[in-house]
Design a protein around this motif. Structure first.
Motif: not given
Length: 191
Positions: A120, A123, A126-127
Motif C-alpha cells: 500500500l 500507492l 490511495w494506499g
C-alpha cells in the motif's frame, strides 16, 4: 562518557515519545468533544483524529496513543464523547459505545501498519485511503458486535451503522486529502 551520552539520548527519546502520546490523547479527547449538528445524532471528529494519528505515527506508537487514551478513560477522566454527562470510567466503556472504542485502538495499529506496508505505501494517497477503510471496517466490526448486547439485531444497522457511515467516509476523504501533503511511506517505516 559514552554511557551518559546514550542515557541522555534514550531519555530524550522517551520524553519525545511521552509528549507525542499526550498530544495524541489530547487530540482524541478534543475530537470526541467537538460535535457537529447532524441527523439523527451529532457527529464528532473522532474518526478523523483516529485516522490522522494512525497515518502520522508508526504502529507501535499508534497503539500506545490509543491505549493511553483508553486508559485515561478507564481511570475516569472525561475523555470520551458525552462524558461526564453519560457516565465515566469503566461504566462508560462497557456501555453501548465500548466496542467502537476498542475498534479505535485496533484501527490505529492496523491503519498505521497497512499505510506503511509494501503493497500500500507505494500507492500514496490511495494506499492510505485503503488502509483507513480497513481501519473503519475494524471499528464497525467491533462496535456492532459489542452493540448486539444493547440493541436488538433488527435495529443494529439502523442504530449503530447507518447514521454514522456517511460522516465517517467523509472524514476519511478529508484525512486522505490532507495526507496528500505527506511524503510517501517506505515499507521499512513500519515499527
Amino acid at each position: 562518557m559514552l554511557t551518559s551520552l546514550l542515557d541522555g539520548t534514550r531519555r530524550s527519546l522517551l520524553l519525545r515519545q511521552a509528549a507525542l502520546i499526550l498530544a495524541g490523547v489530547a487530540l482524541l479527547t478534543l475530537s470526541a468533544k467537538v460535535q457537529i449538528p447532524f441527523w439523527p445524532v451529532p457527529m464528532t471528529l473522532q474518526t478523523a483524529a483516529v485516522m490522522a494519528i494512525a497515518l502520522a505515527v508508526p504502529p507501535r506508537m499508534a497503539l500506545a496513543v490509543f491505549g493511553a487514551y483508553l486508559a485515561a478513560g478507564a481511570l475516569g477522566l472525561p475523555v470520551f464523547a458525552g462524558t461526564p454527562e453519560r457516565g465515566i470510567g469503566l461504566a462508560y466503556m462497557t456501555g453501548p459505545t465500548g466496542g467502537y472504542l476498542a475498534g479505535y485502538w485496533l484501527a490505529g495499529g492496523l491503519v498505521s501498519a497497512l499505510a506503511r506496508s509494501a503493497p500500500l505505501a507505494p500507492l500514496g494517497v490511495w494506499g492510505r485511503t485503503i488502509a483507513m477503510l480497513a481501519g473503519l471496517a475494524a471499528v464497525y466490526a467491533l462496535g456492532l458486535l459489542w452493540l448486539t448486547a444493547f440493541v436488538p439485531a433488527r435495529a443494529l444497522l439502523a442504530q449503530g451503522f447507518l447514521p454514522f457511515i456517511l460522516g465517517d467516509l467523509l472524514k476519511i476523504a478529508l484525512v486522505a486529502a490532507a495526507s496528500a501533503a505527506l511524503p510517501g511511506r517506505r515499507a521499512g517505516d513500519a515499527q
